[in-house]
Every structure is written in C-alpha cells, then in structure tokens.
Design an enzyme around this catalytic site. Structure first.
Site, short mmCIF file in Angstrom:
data_model
loop_
_atom_site.label_atom_id
_atom_site.label_comp_id
_atom_site.label_asym_id
_atom_site.label_seq_id
_atom_site.Cartn_x
_atom_site.Cartn_y
_atom_site.Cartn_z
N ASP A 167 0.80 -1.22 0.00
CA ASP A 167 0.00 0.00 0.00
C ASP A 167 0.83 1.27 0.00
O ASP A 167 0.29 2.36 -0.26
CB ASP A 167 -0.97 -0.02 1.18
CG ASP A 167 -2.12 -0.99 0.95
OD1 ASP A 167 -2.43 -1.27 -0.22
OD2 ASP A 167 -2.70 -1.48 1.93
N TYR A 197 -9.99 -1.05 1.76
CA TYR A 197 -9.79 -1.29 3.19
C TYR A 197 -9.57 -0.01 3.96
O TYR A 197 -8.92 0.92 3.49
CB TYR A 197 -8.62 -2.24 3.43
CG TYR A 197 -9.03 -3.69 3.43
CD1 TYR A 197 -9.76 -4.22 4.48
CD2 TYR A 197 -8.72 -4.53 2.36
CE1 TYR A 197 -10.17 -5.56 4.48
CE2 TYR A 197 -9.13 -5.85 2.34
CZ TYR A 197 -9.85 -6.36 3.41
OH TYR A 197 -10.25 -7.68 3.41
#
EC number: 1.4.3.-
Length: 776
Positions: free
Chosen positions: A397, A485
């Site tokens: 990420d 998320y």
C-alpha cells in the site's frame, strides 16, 4: 519561536504546514465558548518542544520551490507538465520528504550547540523520453531552495543494484499507462459485447463511455523483473460496492514498453477456461460451452454501511452508546506547530509522509529515550484463488501513497468526543493537500485498573486494605482508506511505561466470483460472491535506543531440565523449568518460539537498575502476530521478504531507512529494495539495533464480512513493556488511585483519594453539539 536551548535568532522556520480548521474543528471552537463543559472540549495545554521537529514534512513553500527547480530548464530534466504528458514524456510523479539520516540527527539531539541537519526533499520522475525509459528518484537539497541546493539521484537508500531507478515496465501503473492500454482493451471487449451481454449482462466500450455497463480493474504486480509488463483485467458491476460484485471474466494484456501499437492480448479467462484469442472464445461460446451457473447481483443495497431496518431493532438501541470523555480537561500537552506531545512522563515527535503515513520519533519515558523511530513500513496483502486476479494479487500500500489516504475522523465514533484533531498535509504536484481532522490524540480509560490488590479479612467487607490504581493510556490514531480497506493505526502510550501498537482492518473485501467447487479459497458470502482468502501483513520499524544507541537483543528461553533437590528425596529425578539466557549475535529474521516459550528483550548491556539487572524493554506478542503464509510465490518471491517472518533484527544504517521500496511491488523477482540483503552477518551485540516486526491477519473470510469487515475480529497488536528498565513498577507516582482500609472499631471503610475527586457532570447530548454542564 524559542526552543528550550535554541533561539529564534537561528532562523528556524516552522516545519509543519499551516492547519486549516475543518467543520469539526469549528464545532469544537463553538463548544469551547460554552460555560461549564467539564473540560471535555477545552484544547490541550500547550508545551514548547525542546527541539525543532527535524523529521517533519517539507513545507508547502518548499514543495513549490522544489517543483519550480525541477522544471527549470537549467536543471536539465526536460520535464513536461503532468497533465499534458504522455508515455514518452518526462514528468514529476510525486514530491515528498527525505528522512534525515540518524547519524546527522543524533548530534543535534544531544547538544544544543549542534545545528539541525539540512532538510531534503525526494522526488520521483517518470522518464518516458529516454532511450531506456524508467522511473528515477532524486534528492533535492539543502532546503530552502537556494544557491547551494542541488538535484542528484537518490540511490544510496536502495540496494537492488540500480539505486533509485525502476525500469519503465515495473514503474507505477499510473493514468498515462492505463490510458495507453485502454484502446486495446476496448477493441477486444467491443468485439465480444454480444458474448458479455449474454454471459454477464453488460458491456465495456471504455471507461465512462456510452453503452459501458461494466467496470474494469487490475491488480499488482504488473511485472516480474521490469523486462515485461502485463495487465490482468477483471470486470465488475460498477457502483460504490463494486468490490463485492466481481464477474467471471478476465482479459489478460501484454503491455510491455511505451509503444501501445505493440501491446497484445495474452488471453481471456472465463468459466475456469483460458482462451488465447477472441476467436477461441467465440468458438466455445457458439458451441454452447459457456454459461453462468450463478448470476451476480446488481442490487447492492445490502453492501451499504447504513442502518438496515429489515434486521430489526435491538432493545434499548435507541439510546446513545457509552462514550469515553476526558472529564476535567486534557492531561497531555502539545506543541502543535512542532507536532510534539507530552503525556504522563512520555514525550515524542510526530511526522508524516505520503508513503508511510504517520511516524514517531525521539520517544522518551521520564526523560530517557526508548525509541529513536517507530513507524509503519508497509501494509501488504496477498490473495489466493483459481482465478487470474485472486491468484496473482499482491498489494503493497505504500505503492498507492498510503499517507495520502488518511481521512477525516468522526468524533464520538472513530475517536472520542473532544479528541485533539490535527490535519495531515501532503504534496501533490505544485500544490499541497490538507486532510482535515485526520490525526487524533486522546486519553481514555484502559477498561481495567493498572494494578490492584486486596489483603486480609475483616468485618462485613472481607479485607484489611485494598489498593487499586487507575489504568489510562494516551492513544494517537489515524485511519487510512486505501481502496477497499480502512486500516486503523493506533499507538497507545500506557502510564506504566508500555507502548502498544495496534492495527485493525475494516472495509470491503476484494472478492472473487463464486464457483461452487472452489470453497478451498473462501466461502460464499453473497449471491455470486466469494470471500477471497488472503493475508494482511503490516510491517513496522522499531529503532530502539534504550538510553543510548548501544543495545542488544536478549533471548530468555524456557527450557526443561531434570534435576534432584535434596529437600525432596522422595521425588528423585523430576522435571523442572529454568531460563536459558542468550544474546542474539548476528543480524537475522526469526519467529516467535512455539508456546511463546522465549522472551525477547532489547537491553542496554551497559546500564543496570538498582538490582544489577540490565535495563531494557520486552517485546510482547499480542493479538494475531503473524507473517505471510506464502514463501515462494512468483508474485511475492523476493520483494516481500520483510513479510515472511514475525521479527527481524538488523544493525541501524542510514542506507537502510525503509524495509521496502514503495515501487517494489512490481519487481517480485528483481526488487529495488531487497530486505534479505540487510542480513549480511554483521554483529548486533552492543550496537545500534533495529527491530522489524509484523502484525496482521490471516483473513479467513466469512459472511460477517458483509457489508464490511469488522474491526472487532480483524485486529493485531504488540506491546513494548519495561523489563527491569525501572527499579519497581511505575504505579507508585499515580495519584488517580484509591487506598481503602477497614476500620475494625467502626466497621466502616476509610478512603484516601489523594486529592483526586470524582468529577460531577451531567451530560446532555444534542445535535450537532455535545453539551456538558457541571453540577456544582
């Protein structure tokens, strides 16, 4: 501005960007004007940071100056404005802050006579106009930009062999590259629109174009080693819950190089079959061999995180849930400009970057340094499945600039009412973007006493005395929403001298189309949706400096021995446990021992407490301390080595500031940053050591992940606890306690509250302001 030992005459500029109040901040200002608020909405008391925050992000002014310098023709980079750039142009991708070298910072922290280390920016430039197009990082400094500022390649922090260079095929798959592949994807999908309409109930004629009723998405990695590039496209029904409406249709593209005329179809996958061409697919379709056994749902009301009256109402749920309030006012102090915090003996600085998010520096307890740096290094995820997207998906990420995704926190729900909320700012092109109210500081009840003991028996109460000490902690929190998320990052500073690091995950599953025969990759969670099995691995860096930089990692292992003891002659030889203590001597990756039979402590071998024991901090496993399940997947073989053990110990080096490169995800076979090269046999006894540790979750998906994963279960944590660091427990100086004794003559209890009385408040909740009035 005056620092404790540095005068404003030194010309110190603010390292933090100006804060723009958000709507919540304005409401807080209104609340502060109300009388009798019990201190809940009063701002935190201020304190002056002892030093300038040398880890802080570069200012918006410095970002703009760096941008202009990079685009100056005399710099020689031949840059095009990104909005006008194509694949074969050179343009700036992003600008961020280059962390100062620790060896430059320590002298500044140790002596008021030392100047602060120079500030540098780092910039990523995509160079499509080269004979060998690539991505290259540069360092720009010293700042502010002036005659001495230079632009040079940032190579020294990468060990993969090419420094800060990434081959074009492995560089970030930005909007330019996506647009270049779009014509090929459109031509393929347009030619089979009749098939997709029949099988999927939709068509794709290009993103946002008329007639398009499907959305396209593709995962990372997009390359193995930079010599080739591919894009594996999955289709979904568009909408806010598209992650939960995947379709059984995949188009695999070869998009190597900067010339789109050379891009080719690698194949199409549907019905668990691979077709190397459109002709093969059409032949199977015409023969009646393709069908959808299960239809995907288009109605996604079930996927919204709003109230669902059809589920009924729980008794008394119309009442406001309990709240955590800082009654009596805040017990921590802040220097908002320098991003510095003090709380109950703790002190630390806060920094922020676009890749890593929030970082913590110079963490001290009662004036003694515990950690030089504590920071997230990577949030990785790897999926499993018998479908192209699930089978090859690995996410890092930081690749998606994790620090830019930290958004507004909702008081009373994400964080307690009255929390201190700071903005986080990052740089985008020649401007800066502020995420309002995206970093929170608050103190809360631990939910259990810090310590407690009842002794003896007497009268109606059953004890002679009872002592109980209030348990509280200061939490700093941010939530990064990275695609599907929502990662919640907590750093919790307990009054006993412990630090707890907690990560939770919520948000939408990245799901797969459901096949009845593929339950081994996850359960069915909706009409046509399978919850894809995957791992979340959160890698952190803990640069311990217990009192000073000379530290060691001590391992105390419980071992079984057979022994006799002369006072138990009747037992003969019997089993006993004892502690075998050793010191880890070389850099290595390692795992928690089975049954947690070993204690790991970072100690200062040159400092002892009053009892002659080495002062240190224990590394205590918490919830779900895991590592990556896959060890030899081609999609994570070498570029995710940091995720493949519970723990790792290295010697601190300025050339190894990060466990991972933000660009590593597309280089699984030839990483830009190879974590395994950190372990080259160096001695780590009585040295400046760094502990790398992993938190995470093996995500065994379930129906309860719909509509979103729940923070309650998707949680991982670790604790750093004093281990002989002190001479006794750190509870004797806490006034928030009760000492209760039994008076046998009166048969009554006598209380000592040490002058800390219970606040008497009446709480009235109205929208949008929480009102609290004191009962005098």
């Amino acid at each position: 501005m005056l620092f404790h030992c540095l005068s404003a005459a030194l010309g110190l500029a603010s390292a933090a960007a100006a804060l723009t109040p958000g709507s919540q901040a304005r409401q807080r200002m209104e609340r502060q004007l109300e009388s009798g608020t019990c201190g809940v909405f009063e701002p935190a008391p201020t304190v002056q940071a002892p030093r300038r925050n040398v880890w802080a992000q570069i200012s918006p002014e410095d970002n703009l100056a760096v941008w202009n310098l990079l685009h100056d023709p005399e710099t020689g980079l031949n840059l095009t404005e990104p909005s006008a750039a194509t694949l074969t142009d050179n343009y700036v991708f992003w600008i961020d802050t280059l962390p100062a070298n620790k060896t430059d910072v320590l002298p500044y922290l140790q002596s008021c006579a030392r100047p602060a280390p120079p500030k540098y920016a780092r910039a990523v430039i995509f160079s499509g106009g080269k004979d060998e197009p690539d991505s290259q990082e540069y360092m720009i400094g010293p700042l502010p930009v002036g005659p001495e500022t230079v632009v040079e390649k940032l190579d020294y922090i990468y060990n993969g062999g090419d420094g800060g260079r990434v081959p074009y095929n492995a560089r970030y798959f930005d909007s330019k590259r996506s647009a270049a592949t779009e014509p090929l994807l459109v031509s393929i999908m347009s030619n089979i629109s009749d098939i997709t309409e029949d099988l999927l109930g939709g068509s794709y004629f290009g993103s946002g174009r008329e007639g398009t009723t499907l959305s396209a998405t593709s995962p990372t990695p997009v390359s193995y080693d930079g010599t080739q590039a591919f894009r594996n496209v999955m289709f979904r029904y568009p909408g806010s819950a598209s992650y939960l409406t995947p379709l059984d249709f995949y188009v695999l593209l070869n998009c190597t190089g900067t010339d789109p005329s050379h891009y080719r179809l690698r194949g199409i996958v549907t019905n668990s079959r691979f077709f190397s061409s459109v002709a093969e697919l059409r032949a199977a379709y015409d023969a009646g061999e393709l069908s959808m056994e299960i239809e995907q749902t288009r109605n996604t009301d079930w996927a919204m995180l709003d109230y669902k009256p059809e589920l009924g109402q729980r008794a008394l749920e119309d009442k406001l849930a309990p709240q955590s309030l800082e009654i009596g006012g805040k017990r921590y102090r802040v220097d908002q400009e320098q991003r510095y915090v003090e709380y109950m003996g703790w002190s630390f600085y806060v920094a922020h970057s676009r890749t890593l998010g929030v970082m913590y520096y110079d963490i001290k307890y009662k004036g003694e340094r515990i950690l030089y740096e504590l920071s997230l290094q990577e949030a990785a995820a790897q999926y499993a499945g018998f479908q192209p997207k699930a089978a090859n998906t690995v996410y890092h990420d930081t690749y998606y600039s994790l620090g830019t995704t930290m958004g507004t926190l909702v008081e009373g729900f994400d964080v307690p009412f009255g929390s201190t909320l700071w903005n986080l700012t990052y740089h985008e092109g020649n401007t800066s973007v502020t995420n309002a109210d995206s970093f929170a500081i608050f103190e809360s009840d631990s939910g259990y006493p810090m310590s407690r003991h009842r002794f003896g028996g007497g009268g109606d109460y059953g004890f002679s005395y009872l002592g109980t000490v209030k348990g509280t902690a200061l939490t700093t929190r941010s939530i990064a929403t990275i695609g599907n998320y929502d990662y919640m990052f907590d750093y919790v500073f307990h009054v006993d001298g412990s630090i707890e690091i907690v990560c939770r995950a919520s948000g939408y599953l990245q799901s797969s189309f459901f096949y009845p025969d593929q339950g081994r990759f996850g359960p069915r969670v909706q009409q046509g949706t399978q919850g894809s099995l995957h791992d979340h691995i959160l890698t952190y860096k803990a640069d311990f400096d217990i009192l000073e930089t000379s530290n060691s990692l001590e391992v105390s292992e419980l071992v079984l021995v057979n022994q006799t003891q002369p006072w138990f002659p009747e037992l003969g030889l019997f089993e006993q446990m004892e502690m075998s203590v050793s010191t880890m001597d070389t850099e290595q990756q390692f795992n928690w021992m089975p049954n947690n039979r070993a204690m790991y402590c970072i100690v200062n071998p040159n400092a002892t407490n009053a009892w002659g024991e080495k002062r240190g901090y224990r590394i205590v496993p918490g919830k779900s301390n895991i590592h990556l399940t896959l060890e030899d997947s081609p999609f994570s073989r070498h570029q995710s080595a940091f995720a493949k053990s519970h723990l790792a110990l290295t010697r601190q080096r300025d050339t190894e500031p990060f466990a991972n490169s933000w660009a590593n995800v597309n280089l699984p076979l030839k990483p830009q940053q190879d974590f395994l090269k950190f372990f080259d046999g160096d001695d780590v006894v009585d040295e400046d050591v760094v502990l790398w540790f992993n938190l995470g979750m093996h995500h065994f998906t379930r129906a309860e992940d719909i509509p979103v994963t729940l923070y309650t279960e998707a949680v991982s944590s670790i604790v750093f606890a004093p281990q002989n660091f002190n001479d006794r427990a750190e509870d004797g100086d806490i006034l928030n306690r009760r000492w209760i004794t039994y008076n046998s003559e009166t048969n009554e209890l006598e209380y000592d509250d040490y002058g800390v009385e219970l606040a008497q408040c009446r709480v009235e909740l109205t929208e949008p302001v929480l009102k609290i009035n004191r009962n005098e």
